[in-house]
Design an enzyme around this catalytic site. Structure first.
Site: not given
Length: 483
Positions: A249, A49, A399, A336, A436
């Site tokens: 926000k 931010h 993967c 936070e 997937c």
């Protein structure tokens, strides 16, 4: 007696561990779950931010701006992917101009550089896919994106390289004052230390209230998200916010450093600090408001949904520093949003304060550099051939969606503070994060965990605790082999 015990293995706790390892101190970090980055730090919006949103004069405002300025250097040292993609706070009509002006002036007061209000033409030049009612926007040039769990892992690995000891499944159940420091009682044992640092996220109120009469209260604030497939990686360049409300926000649309797109979050105060469900109501709200920004959301290309909990403090600000009635007990509570952005500055601030209190000397052997696991998906053909020649496991793709190889998974397990579960592998390599959602790669990932950790498949979990994949064998080994 140790010098420092840190409680909590999120981005702030691991950041404090790394910054404290710059000094000659005996440091341990206690994490209640099976892995670091298992709370707020794994499930958030991954935004760096700018600092325009926080109320001037608050710790949020101060540490947001300081942390933002540190990101480029920290990410370079720790080899963490990040991008200064800018942020846009969009008004969907002329009535929002006064609020944009207010945010602009607030940002200037907070010391945020690179702020300006742009009109519709410039907004559409920058973001051709922005909604038809988008009217103007606050441009935040210092805004960015980062991988929050990779940031946390990098902090932890670098801290461990520099001597910090990590204990997992070490939930703290009690803290008592003893001569010369504190006794910390945990499920991994009892420790004593001269100083304790509370970085326990959603549970930072519980930890603080064990030792201090200056009570705080943390309310879990749930945010729900959609993830959109990588084929839409170029839909938007900036992180696009809507005008904020008192709950946060607002719903945003943002690219990620990994090429997906996030929609969300909602903001709902709940009672249960472990309730990370997604809900039909919450996800419908995400779509309703995100469609202002992205009118033709490709709903057939959602990969998954998730939710994260933010540690909203009743003081509406961070609680940082030494507790007023508990000497050598330090808080990083109520961190936070913009906590991820603020984390480097909070870590540095607390580490310097604690080192000064302990009269600690600098660690001349401190090494700030950590290299990430080489990613096969990001290599060109020549680099891939070289990687395979050095380690043939790079030729084994586990993967398919994210092109993650066996070499990467094994290294993720072997590294300092390495993976111990399938989700731990996922956060370190992206194995299982693709279209997937681990449908193809889970069996092989389980096998590799068994091989590397020397455990039975019955012991492998998704995320620790009782989240086992296999409860029992149909036949014991050697019985009914021909059945």
């Amino acid at each position: 007696m140790m010098d420092v015990i840190i409680i909590g293995g999120g981005v702030v706790g691991c950041g404090v561990a790394r910054e404290l390892s710059r000094y000659k101190l005996n440091i341990a970090l206690l994490e209640k779950t099976d892995d670091i980055s298992n709370g707020q730090s794994k499930a958030n919006t991954a935004i760096i931010h700018g600092g325009y949103d926080a109320k001037p004069g608050t710790l949020k405002a101060k540490f947001n701006v300081l942390g933002n300025k540190m990101y480029d250097k920290v990410c370079e040292e720790l080899d963490v992917p990040h991008k200064r993609n800018t942020s846009l706070v969009v008004s969907f009509g002329p009535d929002g101009h006064a609020e944009l002006e207010k945010l602009l002036q607030q940002g200037i007061e907070n010391g945020v550089p690179g702020l300006s209000i742009i009109g519709q033409d410039e907004l559409r030049r920058r973001e051709p896919n922005i909604g038809s009612t988008a009217y103007e926007a606050l441009l935040v040039e210092t805004g960015g994106i980062v991988c929050p769990y990779e940031m946390t892992q990098a902090y932890a690995e670098n801290a461990a390289m520099n001597g910090v000891t990590f204990y997992r499944q070490a939930e703290v159940t009690g803290i008592e004052k003893v001569e010369g420091g504190w006794k910390v009682i945990s499920k991994a044992g009892t420790f004593t230390a001269k100083a304790v640092v509370n970085c326990a996220g959603l549970y930072s109120d519980v930890i603080n209230n064990m030792v201090s009469e200056d009570k705080i209260s943390i309310v879990p604030r749930r945010g729900e998200y959609y993830i959109v497939d990588k084929k839409y990686a170029d839909a938007f360049h900036a992180s696009i916010f809507q005008l904020p409300t008192k709950m946060g926000k607002g719903i945003l649309v943002t690219p990620t450093v990994d090429g997906t797109v996030l929609l969300g979050p909602t903001a709902e105060d709940i009672d249960d600090k472990a309730d990370t469900r997604t809900t039909a109501e919450g996800l419908a709200k995400v779509l309703k408001f995100a469609s202002l920004t992205w009118e033709h959301i490709p709903m057939r290309n959602f990969i998954t949904t998730y939710s994260g909990l933010r540690a909203h403090c009743d003081r509406n600000d961070f609680v940082l520093g030494e507790a007023p009635d508990a000497p050598m007990f330090f808080n990083a509570a109520g961190v936070e949003s913009p906590g991820l952005t603020s984390a480097p500055a909070i870590a540095q601030y607390l580490a310097e304060m604690i080192a000064d209190k302990l009269s600690a000397n600098k660690n001349e052997n401190f090494n700030p550099i950590r290299k990430g696991i080489p990613k096969f998906r990001e290599m060109n053909d020549e680099q891939r051939a070289r990687a395979i020649s050095i380690n043939p496991d790079y030729a084994k793709v586990v993967c398919r969606c994210e092109t993650v190889t066996e070499a990467e998974i094994r290294e993720a397990i072997r590294r300092p503070v390495g993976a111990r579960s399938v989700d731990g592998v996922k956060r370190r390599t992206r194995a299982g994060m693709g279209r997937c959602q681990a449908g193809f790669c889970t069996p092989r990932t389980v096998e590799i965990l068994c091989e590397e950790l020397h455990i039975s498949p019955l012991e492998v979990t998704k995320f620790g605790g009782n989240s086992k994949y296999i409860e029992s064998y149909l036949f014991e080994k050697g019985d009914n082999e021909n059945a």
